[in-house]
Design a protein around this motif. Structure first.
Motif, short mmCIF file in Angstrom:
data_model
loop_
_atom_site.label_atom_id
_atom_site.label_comp_id
_atom_site.label_asym_id
_atom_site.label_seq_id
_atom_site.Cartn_x
_atom_site.Cartn_y
_atom_site.Cartn_z
N ALA A 1 1.09 -1.04 0.00
CA ALA A 1 0.48 -0.29 -0.24
C ALA A 1 1.50 1.25 0.34
CB ALA A 1 -0.90 -0.27 1.16
N LEU A 2 0.56 2.02 -0.97
CA LEU A 2 0.95 3.77 -0.70
C LEU A 2 0.16 4.72 -1.19
CD1 LEU A 2 3.34 4.51 -4.29
CD2 LEU A 2 1.35 2.79 -3.66
N SER A 3 0.25 5.75 -0.31
CA SER A 3 -0.66 7.24 -0.65
C SER A 3 0.40 7.81 -1.44
CB SER A 3 -1.13 8.04 0.94
OG SER A 3 -1.98 6.63 1.26
N VAL A 4 -0.57 8.52 -2.67
CA VAL A 4 0.09 9.79 -2.99
C VAL A 4 -1.04 10.98 -2.07
CG1 VAL A 4 0.35 11.07 -5.12
CG2 VAL A 4 0.59 8.60 -5.68
N VAL A 5 0.16 11.66 -1.98
CA VAL A 5 -1.17 13.42 -1.26
C VAL A 5 -0.14 14.79 -2.09
CG1 VAL A 5 -0.79 14.66 0.57
CG2 VAL A 5 -0.56 12.39 0.86
N ILE A 6 -1.51 15.05 -2.78
CA ILE A 6 -1.13 16.74 -3.28
C ILE A 6 -1.59 17.31 -2.68
CG2 ILE A 6 -1.75 17.92 -5.92
CD1 ILE A 6 -1.95 14.60 -7.12
N ASP A 7 -1.34 18.42 -2.10
CA ASP A 7 -1.17 19.22 -0.82
C ASP A 7 -1.05 20.84 -1.19
OD1 ASP A 7 -1.60 20.74 1.17
OD2 ASP A 7 0.20 20.71 2.28
N PHE A 8 -2.26 21.33 -2.08
CA PHE A 8 -2.02 22.93 -3.16
C PHE A 8 -1.43 24.04 -1.81
CE2 PHE A 8 -5.13 19.81 -5.50
CZ PHE A 8 -4.69 20.47 -6.59
N GLN A 9 -1.15 24.88 -2.58
CA GLN A 9 -1.20 25.67 -1.46
C GLN A 9 -2.53 27.31 -2.26
OE1 GLN A 9 1.23 25.34 1.42
NE2 GLN A 9 0.37 23.30 0.19
N SER A 10 -1.54 28.46 -1.74
CA SER A 10 -2.46 29.60 -1.98
C SER A 10 -1.87 29.99 -3.75
CB SER A 10 -2.58 30.34 -1.16
OG SER A 10 -3.01 30.21 -0.41
N ALA A 11 -3.50 29.73 -4.09
CA ALA A 11 -2.30 30.79 -5.77
C ALA A 11 -3.63 31.85 -5.77
CB ALA A 11 -2.60 29.58 -6.60
N SER B 1 -9.39 10.97 -0.83
CA SER B 1 -9.85 12.16 0.02
C SER B 1 -9.45 13.26 0.26
CB SER B 1 -9.55 11.43 1.23
OG SER B 1 -8.31 11.54 1.64
N LEU B 2 -10.47 14.29 0.39
CA LEU B 2 -10.21 15.26 0.17
C LEU B 2 -9.97 16.31 1.70
CD1 LEU B 2 -12.26 16.91 -2.30
CD2 LEU B 2 -9.85 16.16 -2.70
N SER B 3 -9.12 16.89 1.79
CA SER B 3 -8.83 17.47 3.62
C SER B 3 -8.62 18.95 3.46
CB SER B 3 -8.35 17.05 4.08
OG SER B 3 -6.93 17.05 3.35
N THR C 1 -6.34 19.84 -0.17
CA THR C 1 -6.00 18.83 -0.57
C THR C 1 -6.35 17.01 -0.88
OG1 THR C 1 -4.17 19.17 1.64
CG2 THR C 1 -4.01 17.02 0.58
N ILE C 2 -5.76 16.37 -2.22
CA ILE C 2 -5.79 14.64 -2.54
C ILE C 2 -5.13 13.99 -2.10
CG2 ILE C 2 -6.13 13.88 -4.99
CD1 ILE C 2 -6.83 16.41 -6.82
N THR C 3 -5.93 12.81 -1.20
CA THR C 3 -4.77 12.25 -0.70
C THR C 3 -5.35 10.88 -1.87
OG1 THR C 3 -4.58 12.90 1.25
CG2 THR C 3 -4.00 10.63 0.38
N LEU C 4 -4.16 10.69 -2.87
CA LEU C 4 -5.21 8.78 -3.32
C LEU C 4 -4.61 7.76 -2.81
CD1 LEU C 4 -4.23 10.47 -7.53
CD2 LEU C 4 -6.16 9.94 -5.91
N ASP C 5 -5.63 6.29 -1.95
CA ASP C 5 -4.34 5.79 -1.15
C ASP C 5 -4.45 4.76 -2.54
OD1 ASP C 5 -4.52 6.44 1.10
OD2 ASP C 5 -6.73 6.50 0.96
N LEU C 6 -3.47 3.84 -3.06
CA LEU C 6 -2.89 2.92 -3.93
C LEU C 6 -2.32 1.80 -3.55
CD1 LEU C 6 -1.05 5.61 -5.88
CD2 LEU C 6 -4.22 4.89 -6.29
N THR C 7 -2.44 0.71 -4.33
CA THR C 7 -2.18 -1.03 -4.56
C THR C 7 -0.77 -0.73 -5.06
OG1 THR C 7 -3.78 -1.91 -2.95
CG2 THR C 7 -1.81 -3.07 -4.28
N ALA C 8 0.43 -0.66 -5.09
CA ALA C 8 1.92 -1.01 -6.04
C ALA C 8 1.36 -2.20 -6.61
CB ALA C 8 2.62 -1.49 -5.65
N GLY C 9 1.83 -2.08 -8.16
CA GLY C 9 1.74 -3.28 -9.01
C GLY C 9 3.40 -3.43 -8.86
N ALA C 10 3.47 -4.48 -10.28
CA ALA C 10 4.79 -4.65 -10.61
C ALA C 10 6.24 -4.29 -10.24
CB ALA C 10 4.77 -5.37 -11.61
#
Length: 204
Positions: A63-73, A106-108, A143-152
């Motif tokens: 399992a792994l998570s990718v987190v995209i945390d936007f800053q102010s624009a 998820s979003l936060s 913030t976008i968090t994607l929970d994933l399962t690693a492949g090969a």
């Protein structure tokens, strides 16, 4: 998002399911944008600072998570020679990384963008934000968090969506004030330019 684990619980977890802690990497994403109004197109740019994190390595099937945390624009105050009144109906897309399987998301957080929602379909996560954001104003997407399962064994790379104005990764509807005509709706499309890999996770 951070959990405290007892030593007993940590030992009980299968090691193959654990990924090392991820460190956030600050990135500035440059979007090329194009707005259309009254039969003419107007080029624009949008700079979006973002902190992106993913583990450096993970085992195949782990399992792994990718987190995209936007800053102010910031939203531009003008489009061409017209005053930008507001921007609404924003959409932002990020692909589910290749060599991974989507599990959940998820979003936060976020501010100044109205109601938000996140959907995942066809290997693409789409964040929508109703707005409005006033022209010249600042905003922060959640913030976008994607929970994933690693492949090969190999790599998993995080990147953003979009290759052209016809295949955008960011869209919005602007409202501009035009002399004698009042407020006019202006659709805008943007794509990341350049669009390098933001994170790389080694799958072992």
């Amino acid at each position: 998002m951070k959990r405290a684990l007892s030593i007993v619980a940590l030992v009980a977890l299968p090691l193959v399911a654990l990924a090392p802690p991820a460190a956030a990497v600050p990135v500035t994403v440059n979007y090329a944008c194009q707005a259309t109004a009254l039969g003419s197109t107007y080029p624009a740019t949008l700079t979006q600072p973002v902190d992106v994190s993913a583990p450096a390595s993970v085992t195949s099937g782990g399992a792994l998570s990718v987190v995209i945390d936007f800053q102010s624009a910031s939203i531009p105050a003008t489009v061409g020679s017209f005053t930008l009144v507001r921007v609404q109906n924003l959409t932002f897309k990020v692909p589910v990384p290749a060599n991974s399987t989507y599990v959940s998301s998820s979003l936060s957080g976020g501010s100044g963008v109205g109601a938000t929602n996140l959907t995942v379909s066809g290997g693409v996560a789409t964040l929508t934000a109703a707005g409005p954001v006033p022209g010249g104003g600042t905003f922060e997407l959640p913030t976008i968090t994607l929970d994933l399962t690693a492949g090969a064994p190999g790599t998993i790379q995080t990147s953003l969506y979009g290759t052209s104005f016809a295949d955008p990764g960011l869209t919005a509807t602007g409202v501009v004030r035009v002399p004698l005509l009042g407020n006019v709706t202006v659709p805008a499309s943007c794509y990341p330019s350049p669009n390098p890999a933001l994170t790389t996770t080694t799958v072992v």
